[in-house]
Design an enzyme around this catalytic site. Structure first.
Site, short mmCIF file in Angstrom:
data_model
loop_
_atom_site.label_atom_id
_atom_site.label_comp_id
_atom_site.label_asym_id
_atom_site.label_seq_id
_atom_site.Cartn_x
_atom_site.Cartn_y
_atom_site.Cartn_z
N ARG A 1 0.91 -1.28 0.03
CA ARG A 1 0.09 -0.03 0.05
C ARG A 1 0.79 1.14 -0.04
O ARG A 1 1.99 1.17 0.68
CB ARG A 1 -0.96 0.10 0.88
CG ARG A 1 -2.28 -0.89 1.12
CD ARG A 1 -3.16 -0.24 0.20
NE ARG A 1 -4.40 -0.97 0.16
CZ ARG A 1 -5.04 -2.20 -0.45
NH1 ARG A 1 -3.91 -2.72 -1.35
NH2 ARG A 1 -5.94 -2.71 -0.57
N HIS B 1 -1.65 0.76 -9.77
CA HIS B 1 -2.28 -0.27 -8.80
C HIS B 1 -3.01 -1.38 -9.49
O HIS B 1 -4.03 -1.55 -9.46
CB HIS B 1 -3.40 0.59 -8.02
CG HIS B 1 -3.49 -0.15 -6.64
ND1 HIS B 1 -3.98 0.46 -5.51
CD2 HIS B 1 -3.52 -1.30 -6.30
CE1 HIS B 1 -4.07 -0.49 -4.72
NE2 HIS B 1 -3.84 -1.66 -4.83
N GLU C 1 -4.05 7.99 -4.49
CA GLU C 1 -4.43 7.49 -6.15
C GLU C 1 -5.71 7.88 -6.40
O GLU C 1 -6.60 8.05 -5.59
CB GLU C 1 -4.43 5.96 -6.05
CG GLU C 1 -3.21 5.32 -5.36
CD GLU C 1 -3.05 3.81 -5.26
OE1 GLU C 1 -4.15 3.13 -5.44
OE2 GLU C 1 -2.07 3.37 -4.70
#
Length: 309
Positions: A227, A274, A256
């Protein structure tokens, strides 16, 4: 059997996941959390792990008693609120290990062998004017993994054939044939390549700081498939710009989908949006497991992959 319109589907879902949902249940969609809340007496919520679930939303939904998140991470959930209000939660561990580990290996070689740069080198006809830069081999390297859970262990098994020495750190030593380091800084100091595969928790927040990056050193590489919150991005930017470390590969970011634009102007970083679990096969497996958990809830059975908070 899941009653029609008893599930509130929160946030945007990719087409492949939506198709899997629609094959099995009829939820009420709530794609925009800033819009007016649909009316209904919802008993559960279906959400992706990249969408934050505000406690303020749950306060407006007193009938909700279960939240199913599509993803192994559950840092998007207000765990304290769920616990205080007796709301169960589930995630989707295991089914995304293959896809995440495949991407991690791809990022590793992309970073060490500078594959994206080599691609552009050929496309731009620069090859006719000179040789591409010499890169770095993986064999013989010391590889550290921060976080030796399901994904960390699967990643280690995939790395074994590449003739590397494997080590790890985590809260406890495990019965594994790899060297254990009790703290992150000592693991970084011993590593040429440091993978991050740990969960996002208050204890892991910004654990990759300036001291850890300096311990990794000017020949070291960082790869984050965990993360964005586990990395102090300000410190990482300085480390990349000042060449404290050789390079980094990042699939996750603090902000993000709008990561710090300073990353875009650095030549020793490999960036992906991601996409660790972003294969059609994996997204279908994740969605089906989330719905399996919903079915267990409605049938008053134990959740298959309950988040213990």
């Amino acid at each position: 059997m899941i009653p029609v319109n008893s599930v509130l589907q929160v946030g945007q879902f990719p087409e492949v996941m939506q198709a899997a949902i629609d094959r099995r249940i009829i939820p009420v969609r709530f794609p925009d959390l800033n819009a007016n809340l649909p009316s209904g007496s919802f008993e559960s919520i279906l959400i992706r792990s990249n969408t934050q679930l505000p406690a303020q939303l749950l306060e407006k939904l007193p009938t909700v008693k279960m939240v199913a998140t599509c993803g192994v991470g559950y840092d998007n959930l207000p765990l304290d609120y769920l616990k205080a209000n007796g709301i169960k939660a589930s995630n989707t561990p295991g089914v995304l290990n293959d896809a995440v580990c495949e991407l991690a290996i791809g990022m590793l070689f992309g970073l060490l062998r500078r594959i994206p740069q080599a691609h552009e080198f050929v496309k731009s006809s620069a090859w006719s004017k000179g040789l591409f830069t010499v890169t770095t081999t993986l064999a013989g390297k010391q590889v550290g993994i921060a976080g030796m859970g399901r994904i960390g262990q699967d990643l280690a098994r995939r790395l074994e054939p590449f003739k590397v020495h494997l080590a790890y750190t985590g809260p406890t030593r495990k019965d594994l044939p790899y060297e254990y380091f009790p703290d992150l800084q000592s693991l970084a100091r011993a590593s040429d390549i440091l993978f991050l595969a740990c969960p996002a928790t208050p204890k892991t927040e910004k654990m990759i700081n300036a001291e850890v990056l300096k311990a990794l050193g000017p020949q070291g590489y960082l790869i984050n498939i965990a993360r964005g919150s586990v990395v102090d991005e300000a410190a990482l930017l300085v480390a990349l710009q000042q060449k404290w470390i050789a390079g980094a590969a990042l699939d996750v970011f603090e902000n993000e989908p709008n990561p710090n634009p300073e990353f875009l102007n650095i030549d020793n970083v490999l960036l992906t949006p991601h996409i660790g679990s972003a294969t059609s096969e994996t997204r279908q497996l994740m969605t089906n497991l989330a719905i399996d958990n919903l079915e267990a809830f409605y049938n008053k059975k134990p959740l298959l992959t309950e988040v213990k908070n």
